[in-house]
Design an enzyme around this catalytic site. Structure first.
Site, short mmCIF file in Angstrom:
data_model
loop_
_atom_site.label_atom_id
_atom_site.label_comp_id
_atom_site.label_asym_id
_atom_site.label_seq_id
_atom_site.Cartn_x
_atom_site.Cartn_y
_atom_site.Cartn_z
CG ASP A 80 35.38 -47.23 -26.39
OD1 ASP A 80 35.38 -46.86 -27.58
OD2 ASP A 80 35.32 -46.44 -25.42
CB ILE A 81 38.50 -46.04 -22.06
CG1 ILE A 81 39.02 -45.96 -20.64
CG2 ILE A 81 38.03 -44.69 -22.55
CD1 ILE A 81 40.32 -45.16 -20.52
CG ASN A 136 32.13 -42.72 -35.17
OD1 ASN A 136 31.09 -43.09 -35.70
ND2 ASN A 136 32.34 -42.82 -33.87
N GLY A 191 31.32 -37.40 -35.12
CA GLY A 191 31.62 -37.76 -33.73
C GLY A 191 32.99 -38.37 -33.54
CD GLN A 192 37.83 -40.01 -37.07
OE1 GLN A 192 37.39 -39.41 -38.07
NE2 GLN A 192 38.86 -40.81 -37.12
CG HIS A 230 38.84 -46.01 -34.09
ND1 HIS A 230 39.35 -44.78 -34.44
CD2 HIS A 230 37.68 -45.76 -33.45
CE1 HIS A 230 38.54 -43.83 -34.02
NE2 HIS A 230 37.50 -44.40 -33.42
CG HIS A 255 33.47 -47.54 -32.44
ND1 HIS A 255 33.56 -47.05 -31.15
CD2 HIS A 255 33.95 -46.56 -33.24
CE1 HIS A 255 34.09 -45.83 -31.17
NE2 HIS A 255 34.32 -45.51 -32.44
P1 AMP Z 1 35.71 -42.12 -32.13
O1 AMP Z 1 34.73 -41.15 -31.51
O2 AMP Z 1 35.10 -42.94 -33.23
O3 AMP Z 1 36.97 -41.43 -32.55
O4 AMP Z 1 36.04 -43.17 -30.99
C1 AMP Z 1 37.12 -43.04 -30.13
C2 AMP Z 1 36.88 -44.00 -29.01
O5 AMP Z 1 38.09 -44.18 -28.32
C3 AMP Z 1 35.83 -43.54 -27.98
O6 AMP Z 1 34.76 -44.47 -27.94
C4 AMP Z 1 36.63 -43.51 -26.66
O7 AMP Z 1 35.87 -43.96 -25.57
C5 AMP Z 1 37.79 -44.43 -26.97
N1 AMP Z 1 39.01 -44.19 -26.21
C6 AMP Z 1 39.65 -43.02 -26.03
N2 AMP Z 1 40.76 -43.19 -25.29
C7 AMP Z 1 40.82 -44.52 -25.02
C8 AMP Z 1 41.74 -45.34 -24.30
N3 AMP Z 1 42.84 -44.84 -23.70
N4 AMP Z 1 41.50 -46.67 -24.21
C9 AMP Z 1 40.40 -47.19 -24.80
N5 AMP Z 1 39.50 -46.48 -25.50
C10 AMP Z 1 39.71 -45.15 -25.61
#
Ligand code: AMP
Length: 108
Positions: free
Chosen positions: A32-33, A89, A95-96, A102, A104
């Site tokens: 995760d970024i 999520n 919070g999605q 995906h 986490h």
């Molecule tokens: P969600 O809130 O469950 O939709 O989680 C989306 C996740 O994607 C968040 O934790 C972000 O930090 C992560 N995210 C968004 N863009 C990227 C990216 N380019 N590379 C890695 N993680 C990302």
């Protein structure tokens, strides 16, 4: 072809870089970024699919493979003994932010 405006489809297509943790025919896992834990990996199916509450028996293989990949990621990142959380999520209210299913995977 990646789905338009889906950042995870663009990552899967190699158009946006990621730090890969695990990959197989059906899933990709990457860091995760914006990590919320020492280990914070996202595990995504290569098929763009989002809503668990709209899944049915046709998604059995996809969902099973995703969970197997979650376990492999936990082993690869050495968090099986300390314990880890797996979070999906679902919906903006939860919070999605990215609407491509995906998991986490988070551990200390
Ligand atoms: P969600 O809130 O469950 O939709 O989680 C989306 C996740 O994607 C968040 O934790 C972000 O930090 C992560 N995210 C968004 N863009 C990227 C990216 N380019 N590379 C890695 N993680 C990302």
């Amino acid at each position: 072809m990646p789905a338009p405006n889906c950042i995870f489809c663009s990552i899967i297509a190699g158009e946006i870089p990621c730090t890969k943790v695990y990959e197989d025919e059906h899933t990709l896992a990457f860091n995760d970024i914006n990590p919320k834990a020492r280990v914070h990996v996202l595990v995504v199916p290569k098929t763009c699919f989002d809503r668990l509450h709209e899944s049915d028996e046709s998604h059995t293989q996809l969902l099973g493979q995703l969970l197997i990949a979650v376990g492999k990621v936990a082993a690869l990142t050495d968090i099986t003994r300390s314990g880890y959380r797996v979070q999906f999520n679902q919906g903006k209210g939860a919070g999605q932010e990215v609407f491509h299913l995906h998991a986490h995977v988070m551990g200390k």
